[in-house]
Motif scaffolding. Structure first.
Motif, mmCIF file in Angstrom:
data_model
loop_
_atom_site.group_PDB
_atom_site.id
_atom_site.type_symbol
_atom_site.label_atom_id
_atom_site.label_comp_id
_atom_site.label_asym_id
_atom_site.label_seq_id
_atom_site.Cartn_x
_atom_site.Cartn_y
_atom_site.Cartn_z
ATOM 1 N N GLY A 74 35.960 61.201 11.275
ATOM 2 C CA GLY A 74 34.686 60.663 11.751
ATOM 3 C C GLY A 74 34.795 59.344 12.473
ATOM 4 N N VAL A 75 36.007 58.813 12.611
ATOM 5 C CA VAL A 75 36.156 57.493 13.230
ATOM 6 C C VAL A 75 35.773 57.533 14.708
ATOM 7 C CG1 VAL A 75 38.608 57.792 13.838
ATOM 8 C CG2 VAL A 75 37.692 55.503 13.441
ATOM 9 N N LEU A 76 36.047 58.650 15.380
ATOM 10 C CA LEU A 76 35.682 58.747 16.792
ATOM 11 C C LEU A 76 34.159 58.781 16.959
ATOM 12 C CD1 LEU A 76 38.314 61.269 18.220
ATOM 13 C CD2 LEU A 76 38.328 58.780 18.306
ATOM 14 N N ASP A 77 33.470 59.473 16.043
ATOM 15 C CA ASP A 77 32.015 59.519 16.120
ATOM 16 C C ASP A 77 31.412 58.129 15.916
ATOM 17 O OD1 ASP A 77 31.655 62.263 16.617
ATOM 18 O OD2 ASP A 77 31.996 62.730 14.522
ATOM 19 N N ARG A 78 31.998 57.353 14.985
ATOM 20 C CA ARG A 78 31.512 55.999 14.771
ATOM 21 C C ARG A 78 31.702 55.147 16.021
ATOM 22 N NH1 ARG A 78 30.023 53.858 9.782
ATOM 23 N NH2 ARG A 78 28.983 55.559 8.670
ATOM 24 N N ALA A 79 32.851 55.308 16.660
ATOM 25 C CA ALA A 79 33.110 54.560 17.891
ATOM 26 C C ALA A 79 32.116 54.952 18.979
ATOM 27 C CB ALA A 79 34.538 54.815 18.362
ATOM 28 N N ILE A 80 31.804 56.246 19.055
ATOM 29 C CA ILE A 80 30.846 56.719 20.060
ATOM 30 C C ILE A 80 29.448 56.174 19.774
ATOM 31 C CG2 ILE A 80 29.650 58.785 20.891
ATOM 32 C CD1 ILE A 80 32.331 60.276 20.598
ATOM 33 N N GLU A 81 29.054 56.143 18.487
ATOM 34 C CA GLU A 81 27.748 55.599 18.127
ATOM 35 C C GLU A 81 27.633 54.141 18.541
ATOM 36 O OE1 GLU A 81 27.279 56.214 13.970
ATOM 37 O OE2 GLU A 81 27.230 58.401 14.124
ATOM 38 N N ALA A 82 28.715 53.375 18.316
ATOM 39 C CA ALA A 82 28.708 51.962 18.707
ATOM 40 C C ALA A 82 28.585 51.823 20.217
ATOM 41 C CB ALA A 82 29.983 51.283 18.206
ATOM 42 N N ALA A 83 29.262 52.706 20.932
ATOM 43 C CA ALA A 83 29.203 52.653 22.397
ATOM 44 C C ALA A 83 27.798 52.976 22.896
ATOM 45 C CB ALA A 83 30.219 53.625 22.988
ATOM 46 N N VAL A 84 27.146 53.939 22.255
ATOM 47 C CA VAL A 84 25.789 54.310 22.658
ATOM 48 C C VAL A 84 24.833 53.128 22.464
ATOM 49 C CG1 VAL A 84 23.821 55.781 22.087
ATOM 50 C CG2 VAL A 84 26.107 56.771 22.264
ATOM 51 N N PRO A 235 31.209 63.783 9.485
ATOM 52 C CA PRO A 235 30.859 62.721 8.527
ATOM 53 C C PRO A 235 31.972 61.692 8.444
ATOM 54 C CG PRO A 235 31.483 64.746 7.390
ATOM 55 C CD PRO A 235 31.381 65.091 8.843
ATOM 56 N N PHE A 236 31.603 60.428 8.333
ATOM 57 C CA PHE A 236 32.588 59.349 8.312
ATOM 58 C C PHE A 236 33.220 59.236 6.931
ATOM 59 C CE2 PHE A 236 33.567 54.674 8.124
ATOM 60 C CZ PHE A 236 34.667 54.753 8.960
ATOM 61 N N ARG A 237 34.534 59.308 6.891
ATOM 62 C CA ARG A 237 35.294 59.171 5.645
ATOM 63 C C ARG A 237 36.195 57.943 5.798
ATOM 64 N NH1 ARG A 237 35.076 64.731 6.742
ATOM 65 N NH2 ARG A 237 34.164 65.968 5.036
ATOM 66 N N PRO A 238 35.758 56.793 5.292
ATOM 67 C CA PRO A 238 36.462 55.532 5.548
ATOM 68 C C PRO A 238 37.929 55.541 5.120
ATOM 69 C CG PRO A 238 34.311 55.121 4.562
ATOM 70 C CD PRO A 238 34.530 56.594 4.492
ATOM 71 N N ALA A 239 38.230 56.092 3.937
ATOM 72 C CA ALA A 239 39.608 56.072 3.441
ATOM 73 C C ALA A 239 40.518 56.898 4.354
ATOM 74 C CB ALA A 239 39.662 56.607 2.012
ATOM 75 N N LYS A 240 40.085 58.108 4.687
ATOM 76 C CA LYS A 240 40.899 58.960 5.557
ATOM 77 C C LYS A 240 41.016 58.367 6.958
ATOM 78 C CE LYS A 240 40.260 63.405 3.221
ATOM 79 N NZ LYS A 240 39.905 64.828 3.379
#
Length: 433
Positions: A74-84, A235-240
């Motif tokens: 989910g790290v890429l999705d988080r990065a995309i959300e920040a970019a949006v 879904p974002f999984r911080p540990a993974k």
């Protein structure tokens, strides 16, 4: 010519014709050519086995697994959300910053999945800001290609040229050895796109963007499907995510510091992610892109056949004969131009296999270092901007953005010429003859 040379030439011509015809998947074409060479005895089984286990294949497969682990976390999705969010604050400037950030990722990850994931986001954000997606989708493809030229692992072309050069007896390239050439090309290309691409596409940008009529997109002869289908939220999984990012950075650092080759460090990283249960074995297999790996392996077999049969030496002799009265700079320019033209017509793997042995032999015949010639093949082997079919990412945005063929000619042809000039100057500066 010997029988082996004739057979190799016939297979090579058939493979090139089939790739241009583009009615059969590119990986199937390459595999068919390799099978014919194996059955006829031009190459031995051990050489075919070596092609499928080449460092370029191992490195790419391992990097695909690591990239898929990052995607699943989910790290890429988080990065995309920040970019949006950034784009909503900054408007059009935010979109260009998003393209720059995606380009930075493409320095270390294969550009095709990056564009597959990023293109729907760029399109939707542009639409939300009442801006034409066409203004940004084509630059997205071009920027990821240019930044992929900045490191050894940024594109499969670089890895394959490095692999083929090693077969020809040349030392392997370092992770960032080509960066001094790739960065000026990327900066010059990005500046050109920022300043002029909108003006050159003015008529096309004014047209509405419709939904694609088809659900399949052909990427170098391999189906990847409608790019919008890849925008699945994870879904974002911080540990993974933290472990996957640490493994990715560690693999790059080990290779950059010379602790281990990129094939070894990436392979160890992929296995480590499975052992730590960041990604399951089934998911790891799902992250592989077999159509790309098989295409490259099949073309490596054809390259081995060219080398073993002496066909590469014959072709080089003909080129060297025509270049003998000119200096190494003229030979470098001709080689770059030839590679760039071939890349617009054929797959990157095909061009790398065809031209790399010629580049090495041409340099040796002129009594200069093969290094600048190999770097030229790396850069020109990816710099395919003048047609929507020259590179995989062009096909994706061509379909999604609803561009006309001539849009790529208008914007891409000047970009080809600009990067050509910058590359020649940078190669001379950092890779002396």
């Amino acid at each position: 010519m010997t029988i082996d040379q004739v057979l190799t030439l016939v297979v090579l011509a058939a493979v090139v014709a089939a790739l241009i015809w583009d009615k059969v998947r590119a990986d199937v074409v390459a595999l068919s050519g390799a099978a014919v060479l194996l059955v006829t005895g031009v190459v031995r089984p051990v050489e075919v086995q070596g092609a499928f286990a080449s460092p370029a294949i191992i490195a790419l497969a391992s990097l695909f697994v690591i990239a898929y682990a990052l995607e699943l976390s989910g790290v890429l999705d988080r990065a995309i959300e920040a970019a949006v969010k950034m784009c909503k604050r900054l408007g059009a400037a935010g979109l260009w910053l998003m393209l720059a950030a995606i380009g930075c990722l493409s320095c270390f990850l294969n550009s095709t999945p990056i564009v597959v994931l990023g293109a729907p986001v760029v399109r939707d954000v542009a639409t939300a800001l009442n801006l034409s997606p066409k203004r940004y989708l084509m630059p997205l493809s071009y920027i990821t290609v240019l930044t992929g030229c900045c490191t050894l692992i940024g594109t499969s072309t670089n890895l394959l040229v490095d692999d083929m050069a090693s077969v020809a007896g040349q030392p392997r390239f370092g992770m960032f050895e080509i960066t001094p050439v790739g960065v000026p090309m990327a900066l010059a290309g990005a500046l050109y796109l920022f300043l002029f691409s909108g003006r050159l596409m003015r008529g096309s940008v004014a047209e509405p963007v419709g939904k694609p009529d088809v659900r399949e997109i052909e990427v170098a002869g391999a189906q990847v499907g409608d790019a919008t289908l890849f925008a699945e939220q994870r879904p974002f999984r911080p540990a993974k995510a933290a472990i996957a990012m640490a493994v990715f950075v560690g693999a790059i650092a080990f290779a950059a510091l010379g602790v281990a080759p990129i094939a070894a460090s990436a392979f160890a990283g992929a296995v480590l992610l499975i052992l730590l249960r960041v990604i399951s074995p089934d998911q790891a297999y799902g992250g592989l892109r077999p159509q790309i790996l098989i295409l490259i392996a099949g073309m490596v077999v054809i390259g081995i056949a060219m080398e073993e049969s002496g066909l590469a030496a014959e072709a080089t002799g003909a080129l060297v004969g025509s270049m003998r009265e000119f200096g190494p700079l003229t030979a470098l320019i001709v080689l770059y131009g030839l590679t760039m033209i071939l890349t617009e017509l054929l797959s990157n793997a095909t061009v790398a296999v065809l031209v790399t042995p010629i580049a090495v032999a041409l340099a040796e015949s002129l009594g200069v270092s093969p290094r600048p010639f190999l770097v030229a093949v790396m850069m020109a082997g990816s710099a395919a901007f003048a047609t929507p079919f020259g590179y995989q990412t062009n096909v994706i945005v061509y379909q999604m953005g609803g561009y006309r063929y001539l849009d790529f000619v208008k914007v891409g042809l000047p970009l080809n010429l600009i990067t050509f000039a910058v590359a020649i100057v940078a190669i001379q500066a950092f890779f002396p003859f």
